[in-house]
Design an enzyme around this catalytic site. Structure first.
Site, PDB file in Angstrom:
ATOM      1  N   HIS A   2      14.940  43.943  56.930  1.00  0.00           N
ATOM      2  CA  HIS A   2      14.255  42.748  56.618  1.00  0.00           C
ATOM      3  C   HIS A   2      12.697  42.699  57.018  1.00  0.00           C
ATOM      4  O   HIS A   2      12.422  43.367  57.789  1.00  0.00           O
ATOM      5  CB  HIS A   2      15.001  41.449  56.995  1.00  0.00           C
ATOM      6  N   CYS A  53      20.000  43.848  63.724  1.00  0.00           N
ATOM      7  CA  CYS A  53      19.291  44.058  62.241  1.00  0.00           C
ATOM      8  C   CYS A  53      17.890  45.041  62.643  1.00  0.00           C
ATOM      9  O   CYS A  53      17.320  45.094  63.549  1.00  0.00           O
ATOM     10  CB  CYS A  53      19.022  42.960  61.335  1.00  0.00           C
TER      11      CYS A  53
END
Length: 417
Positions: free
Chosen positions: A317, A336
C-alpha cells in the site's frame, strides 16, 4: 549456541584455520589477490582509472538464472579472499569524509582495494580524496546505505563484517536464489524483505524498482507467493486486531479523541457504528469491534491498496508518511509493505486492465471514493528473504539480516547500532 548458528558457522572453521595474520593485509597481498589467475574475469572489470569498479545499479532481477551464476562467481572470488586472509578492519573512531587527512584513511583504502571498490591505482595515502570518496559511495550502494561518502556507524558496521562471514552469507543465499530461478512469470513483483526493496520485472528485466518499508522484527513481513488480483483506490483501512490491541487501545486511554481525529469509526458485528465514548477503554473489549478508517490523506494506506490472496492478511500500500522512505532502517510496519512511488507500480499493474491508464487512475484518486479495480490478468508476487546477491561481475550486494534468518548475530547489524 543455536543449531542454526552452529550450522551457519560450520563451514567457516576450515576456511579461517589458515587465515593470515594482520600482515596479510600488506600491499603485496592485495596485489596477489588482484592478480591471481583464479580471479577469472574479475581483475579486468575495474575502471581504467583509480576510481570505483563496475556500476552498482543493474536491471537484472534478483530472481534469475543469471543472478545465480554471478553469485556462484562471487563465492569463488570470496573463497580466494578468505584463503588470502580476508580484509582488515577499519577503526570506527572518526567520521572520515572527503578532504580529511588521517592515518585511518590508509586502512580504509586497503579495505576498499581488497573488496574491489577502489583500484590499486589510487595508491596509499592518508588523504581522503575523490577516489576514496567514490569508492566509499560504491561500497555504501552495495550495502543498501545512503551513498554520501561519509564513514558513519552504519558504514563502519557493514565494512567490518569479516570476509568469512560474508562468504557464508553468500552461500546461504545462493540456496534461496536457486530455489527461485525457474519460471516465475513474464511479469512479476518481488519484495525483498531485508533489502526493503521491490522489483517489478518484465521479460527478464527490472522495469521498476521501489524503496519499501517492511515489518518490524516483532511483526515480521512473511515470506509468501501469491498473485496480485486487485487494486483498491482510496481504500478503507480496517485495523488488524494486533494493532488494535498493541497500539490503538493504549492510544485511546491517553487521548479519547484519537479515533475521531484520525477518521476511524467503530463498527459492531451488526454493521452499526458505535460511539467511542460508550466503550470501556480500560479493558480490551474494544478489540471485538471493527476499527475502520475512512479514505483520505491521513488514511494509513493513503491513496491505494494492492491486494493478493494470502493467509497472513498482508498487502502492499501507499502511506501518508513519505518521509520514512528516507530512513536507513526501513523496518517500521506491522507486516504489510509500504511502497514508495506506488502510483508508478499501480500504473504498471493496471496496464492490461481495460480503461485504467494513468490519467483515469489519478482522476479516481481525486474523487476520494473507494474504488476496487480487478486486474484483467493477475500478476505473480513473491515476498522473499535475500540478504546477499550479485547481478553483475565484481558487484556483490549485502544487506542486514534483519530477522536473523541467516543464523549469525554479526549480520544483524541494525540491532547493534
Amino acid at each position: 549456541m543455536s543449531l542454526k548458528r552452529r550450522t551457519f558457522l560450520g563451514g567457516i572453521g576450515a576456511m579461517t584455520a589458515t587465515a593470515l595474520t594482520s600482515g596479510a593485509f600488506a600491499q603485496s597481498v592485495i596485489d596477489e589477490i588482484l592478480k591471481t589467475p583464479r580471479r577469472g574475469g574479475w581483475n579486468d572489470r575495474f575502471d581504467t582509472g583509480a576510481g570505483a569498479g563496475e556500476k552498482v545499479a543493474s536491471n537484472l532481477p534478483i530472481f534469475s538464472a543469471e543472478t545465480v551464476f554471478y553469485v556462484e562467481q562471487a563465492i569463488a572470488h570470496y573463497e580466494m579472499l578468505v584463503q588470502n586472509g580476508g580484509w582488515n578492519t577499519v577503526p570506527a573512531t572518526k567520521r572520515l569524509k572527503l578532504g580529511v587527512i588521517e592515518p585511518e584513511v590508509e586502512m580504509l583504502r586497503r579495505r576498499l582495494m581488497i573488496s574491489g571498490d577502489l583500484s590499486t591505482g589510487a595508491g596509499m595515502s592518508q588523504s581522503f580524496d575523490t577516489y576514496v570518496d567514490a569508492a566509499v559511495k560504491r561500497f555504501q550502494a552495495r550495502h543498501g546505505l545512503p551513498s554520501d561518502g561519509v564513514m558513519g556507524p552504519h558504514s563502519y558496521a557493514a565494512m567490518n563484517v569479516s570476509a568469512p562471514i560474508r562468504l557464508a552469507q553468500l552461500k546461504t543465499n545462493l540456496e534461496r536464489l536457486r530455489s527461485m530461478s525457474g519460471e516465475l512469470g513474464q511479469r512479476f513483483v518481488m519484495v525483498n524483505i531485508p533489502a526493503a526493496q521491490i522489483e517489478a520485472v518484465e521479460n527478464g528485466r527490472v522495469i521498476l524498482r521501489h524503496t519499501a518499508i517492511v515489518g518490524k522484527v516483532d511483526r515480521q513481513t512473511p515470506i509468501l507467493n501469491s498473485k496480485i488480483n486487485e487494486v483498491i483506490i482510496n481504500p478503507f483501512w480496517n485495523a488488524p486486531e494486533s494493532i488494535i490491541r498493541k497500539d490503538i487501545i493504549p492510544l485511546m486511554r491517553n487521548d479519547p479523541n484519537y479515533l475521531t481525529d484520525n477518521n476511524i469509526r467503530l463498527i459492531n458485528s451488526s454493521g452499526d457504528e458505535v460511539d467511542p465514548m460508550t466503550v470501556d477503554w480500560s479493558t480490551d473489549e474494544a478489540a471485538k469491534l471493527r476499527f475502520r478508517q475512512d479514505p483520505g490523506k491521513i488514511n494509513a494506506m493513503a491513496s491505494v491498496k494492492i491486494n493478493f490472496p494470502n493467509p497472513h492478511a498482508v498487502y502492499m500500500h501507499d502511506t501518508p508518511q513519505q518521509s520514512l522512505f528516507n530512513d536507513i532502517d526501513r523496518f517500521f510496519s506491522s507486516g504489510c509493505v509500504r511502497v514508495q512511488n506506488v502510483r508508478d507500480l499501480v500504473t504498471w499493474l493496471l496496464r492490461d486492465t481495460d480503461g485504467w491508464d494513468r490519467r483515469r487512475f489519478e482522476q479516481a484518486i481525486k474523487t476520494g471514493e473507494s474504488t476496487p479495480v480487478a486486474l484483467r490478468a493477475a500478476v505473480p508476487v513473491y515476498f522473499t528473504y535475500v540478504s546477499a546477491w550479485s547481478t553483475s561481475d565484481a558487484v556483490v550486494h549485502f544487506r542486514d539480516d534483519i530477522y536473523g534468518q541467516d543464523g549469525i548475530e554479526e549480520l544483524q547489524l541494525t540491532s547493534s547500532l
